[in-house]
Design a protein around this motif. Structure first.
Motif, PDB file in Angstrom:
ATOM      1  N   UNK A  22      52.534  27.671  41.845  1.00  0.00           N
ATOM      2  CA  UNK A  22      53.121  26.534  42.922  1.00  0.00           C
ATOM      3  C   UNK A  22      54.669  26.749  42.598  1.00  0.00           C
ATOM      4  N   UNK A  23      55.257  26.291  43.750  1.00  0.00           N
ATOM      5  CA  UNK A  23      56.867  26.363  43.827  1.00  0.00           C
ATOM      6  C   UNK A  23      57.594  27.545  44.384  1.00  0.00           C
ATOM      7  N   UNK A  24      56.696  28.497  44.381  1.00  0.00           N
ATOM      8  CA  UNK A  24      57.395  30.050  44.721  1.00  0.00           C
ATOM      9  C   UNK A  24      57.728  29.670  46.285  1.00  0.00           C
ATOM     10  N   UNK A  49      58.366  34.457  38.327  1.00  0.00           N
ATOM     11  CA  UNK A  49      58.392  33.008  38.653  1.00  0.00           C
ATOM     12  C   UNK A  49      60.078  32.427  38.213  1.00  0.00           C
ATOM     13  N   UNK A  50      60.268  31.255  38.754  1.00  0.00           N
ATOM     14  CA  UNK A  50      59.698  30.494  39.724  1.00  0.00           C
ATOM     15  C   UNK A  50      59.653  30.901  41.238  1.00  0.00           C
ATOM     16  N   UNK A  51      60.587  31.820  41.524  1.00  0.00           N
ATOM     17  CA  UNK A  51      60.873  32.122  43.108  1.00  0.00           C
ATOM     18  C   UNK A  51      59.974  32.965  43.678  1.00  0.00           C
ATOM     19  N   UNK A  52      59.235  33.781  42.890  1.00  0.00           N
ATOM     20  CA  UNK A  52      58.179  34.775  43.527  1.00  0.00           C
ATOM     21  C   UNK A  52      56.745  34.626  43.063  1.00  0.00           C
ATOM     22  N   UNK A  53      55.748  34.153  43.950  1.00  0.00           N
ATOM     23  CA  UNK A  53      54.387  34.188  43.547  1.00  0.00           C
ATOM     24  C   UNK A  53      53.738  35.707  43.608  1.00  0.00           C
ATOM     25  N   UNK A  54      53.431  36.368  42.097  1.00  0.00           N
ATOM     26  CA  UNK A  54      52.879  37.665  42.205  1.00  0.00           C
ATOM     27  C   UNK A  54      51.472  37.407  42.766  1.00  0.00           C
ATOM     28  N   UNK A  55      50.870  38.380  43.443  1.00  0.00           N
ATOM     29  CA  UNK A  55      49.453  38.433  43.775  1.00  0.00           C
ATOM     30  C   UNK A  55      49.002  39.987  43.601  1.00  0.00           C
ATOM     31  N   UNK A  56      48.635  40.148  42.603  1.00  0.00           N
ATOM     32  CA  UNK A  56      47.889  41.544  42.176  1.00  0.00           C
ATOM     33  C   UNK A  56      46.914  41.586  43.354  1.00  0.00           C
ATOM     34  N   UNK A  57      46.624  42.749  43.941  1.00  0.00           N
ATOM     35  CA  UNK A  57      45.195  42.971  44.754  1.00  0.00           C
ATOM     36  C   UNK A  57      44.720  43.777  44.181  1.00  0.00           C
ATOM     37  N   UNK A  58      43.124  43.404  43.917  1.00  0.00           N
ATOM     38  CA  UNK A  58      42.327  44.315  43.059  1.00  0.00           C
ATOM     39  C   UNK A  58      41.344  45.105  44.114  1.00  0.00           C
ATOM     40  N   UNK A  59      41.510  46.277  44.038  1.00  0.00           N
ATOM     41  CA  UNK A  59      40.622  47.047  44.907  1.00  0.00           C
ATOM     42  C   UNK A  59      39.082  47.130  44.347  1.00  0.00           C
ATOM     43  N   UNK A  60      37.830  47.274  44.825  1.00  0.00           N
ATOM     44  CA  UNK A  60      36.699  47.276  44.540  1.00  0.00           C
ATOM     45  C   UNK A  60      36.395  48.521  43.718  1.00  0.00           C
ATOM     46  N   UNK A  61      35.539  48.387  42.704  1.00  0.00           N
ATOM     47  CA  UNK A  61      35.072  49.389  42.005  1.00  0.00           C
ATOM     48  C   UNK A  61      35.931  49.319  40.435  1.00  0.00           C
ATOM     49  N   UNK A  62      36.371  48.327  39.959  1.00  0.00           N
ATOM     50  CA  UNK A  62      37.459  48.145  38.887  1.00  0.00           C
ATOM     51  C   UNK A  62      37.099  46.702  38.329  1.00  0.00           C
ATOM     52  N   UNK A 256      64.812  37.087  49.658  1.00  0.00           N
ATOM     53  CA  UNK A 256      64.025  37.243  50.976  1.00  0.00           C
ATOM     54  C   UNK A 256      63.631  36.035  51.398  1.00  0.00           C
ATOM     55  N   UNK A 257      63.229  35.294  50.457  1.00  0.00           N
ATOM     56  CA  UNK A 257      62.737  33.817  51.050  1.00  0.00           C
ATOM     57  C   UNK A 257      63.857  33.013  51.451  1.00  0.00           C
ATOM     58  N   UNK A 258      65.068  33.417  51.287  1.00  0.00           N
ATOM     59  CA  UNK A 258      66.156  32.500  51.770  1.00  0.00           C
ATOM     60  C   UNK A 258      66.562  32.873  53.132  1.00  0.00           C
ATOM     61  N   UNK A 259      66.475  34.255  53.539  1.00  0.00           N
ATOM     62  CA  UNK A 259      66.930  34.779  54.758  1.00  0.00           C
ATOM     63  C   UNK A 259      65.647  34.867  55.810  1.00  0.00           C
ATOM     64  N   UNK A 260      64.474  34.681  55.222  1.00  0.00           N
ATOM     65  CA  UNK A 260      63.315  35.089  55.959  1.00  0.00           C
ATOM     66  C   UNK A 260      63.075  33.639  56.730  1.00  0.00           C
ATOM     67  N   UNK A 261      63.142  33.691  58.444  1.00  0.00           N
ATOM     68  CA  UNK A 261      62.915  32.564  59.263  1.00  0.00           C
ATOM     69  C   UNK A 261      61.888  31.597  58.942  1.00  0.00           C
ATOM     70  N   UNK A 262      60.889  32.112  58.135  1.00  0.00           N
ATOM     71  CA  UNK A 262      59.586  31.128  57.829  1.00  0.00           C
ATOM     72  C   UNK A 262      59.852  30.512  56.483  1.00  0.00           C
ATOM     73  N   UNK A 263      60.920  30.644  55.853  1.00  0.00           N
ATOM     74  CA  UNK A 263      60.968  30.431  54.354  1.00  0.00           C
ATOM     75  C   UNK A 263      60.850  28.744  54.077  1.00  0.00           C
ATOM     76  N   UNK A 264      60.874  28.120  54.899  1.00  0.00           N
ATOM     77  CA  UNK A 264      60.794  26.473  54.908  1.00  0.00           C
ATOM     78  C   UNK A 264      59.413  26.110  55.375  1.00  0.00           C
ATOM     79  N   UNK A 265      58.678  27.120  55.799  1.00  0.00           N
ATOM     80  CA  UNK A 265      57.365  26.682  56.661  1.00  0.00           C
ATOM     81  C   UNK A 265      56.057  27.212  55.827  1.00  0.00           C
ATOM     82  N   UNK A 266      56.219  27.451  54.633  1.00  0.00           N
ATOM     83  CA  UNK A 266      54.935  28.118  53.976  1.00  0.00           C
ATOM     84  C   UNK A 266      54.089  26.554  53.726  1.00  0.00           C
ATOM     85  N   UNK A 267      52.829  27.033  53.744  1.00  0.00           N
ATOM     86  CA  UNK A 267      51.757  25.848  53.476  1.00  0.00           C
ATOM     87  C   UNK A 267      51.995  25.446  52.034  1.00  0.00           C
TER      88      UNK A 267
END
Length: 267
Positions: A22-24, A49-62, A256-267
């Motif tokens: 939360x808060x990223x 953190x706190x600026x970046x939410x890291x989401x590791x992607x788990x491929x199947x089979x491991x 990137x969060x600052x310059x991205x046009x959707x930076x203030x509209x994340x759910x």
């Protein structure tokens, strides 16, 4: 409306074993190397953190998906990833892929571009040659189990301790072979259809698998600008030189969060 990255949407098909902090203000989806797993990025969660939410992607089979069939087709994989992760790929987000993960992140970005879907604010790749160049992995895939294991140990991707445990070693080599087949499946492209999003390339100064020229050639695959950042270490610099690398990664991502046009509209 606020600037925090909420948890990833439900229905992620097992690809997201963790929730966003939360808060990223930026989501970073991380794709692991051949023979690897999402746990390779576990230290990043606290480090970025706190600026970046890291989401590791788990491929199947491991790891937690050990009983699921491994994916051998890049096209099928990215179509499934896009469907599963799509609800989370909104607002400012970025991809980081390491080695095989770079190929997956690039193919997923191309897939989304072809469908007219929102692209990452930046595609970050490490330890992998530009998509139109040979990887040299075809010859590696032809090695015997013993030589393949030794090759992986030599480049720092497997612990020599596994040699003492034949069953674990066999499982690790089997997974590696499946991932090498995934890397060899159709999906690599010529540099005549560049992406609109910027690409940032990280390359280990001591990496014996990826040359400086291999890394620089990524520039041919984007119209959004490409930068190449040499970093200390070899092929697995994200682990062996993690402190130096994470400093550079944070420096690349925080704006990137600052310059991205959707930076203030994340759910």
């Amino acid at each position: 409306m606020n600037g925090s990255a909420g948890p990833p949407a439900s229905g992620a098909g097992g690809y997201l074993p963790t929730s966003a902090a939360p808060g990223a203000r930026l989501r970073l989806f991380c794709f692991h190397h051949a023979g690897g797993a999402a746990s390779a990025f576990a230290p990043w969660v606290q480090a970025l953190r706190p600026d970046i939410a890291v989401l590791p992607v788990q491929l199947p089979g491991r790891e937690g998906r050990i009983r699921e069939p491994r994916q051998l087709s890049m096209g099928a994989l990215v179509a499934d990833l896009d469907e599963a992760l799509g609800p989370s790929l909104t607002g400012p987000y970025a991809f980081y892929g390491h080695s095989m993960g770079a190929a997956v992140a690039y193919a997923l970005t191309r897939h989304r571009h072809a469908l007219g879907r929102p692209l990452p604010a930046r595609l970050l790749v490490g330890a992998f040659p530009a998509p139109h160049l040979p990887t040299g992995l075809d010859a590696v895939a032809e090695l015997s189990d013993e030589l393949l294991a030794q090759w992986m140990i030599d480049i720092g991707g497997m612990s020599p301790e596994l040699l003492r445990y034949p069953e674990w070693l066999q499982a690790a080599v089997s997974l590696l072979r499946a991932d090498l087949e995934l890397c060899a499946s159709p999906g690599r492209t010529r540099p005549d259809d560049p992406l609109p999003c910027p690409i940032q390339v990280f390359t280990g100064r001591a990496d014996t698998l990826v040359t400086a020229r291999d890394a620089a050639a990524w520039a041919q695959h984007t119209e959004g600008g490409c930068s190449v950042q040499p970093v200390p270490g070899g092929h697995f610099f994200i682990r062996d030189e993690s402190r130096s690398f994470l400093h550079l990664l944070r420096r690349a991502l925080v704006p990137l969060a600052t310059i991205h046009p959707a930076a203030r509209s994340l759910p």
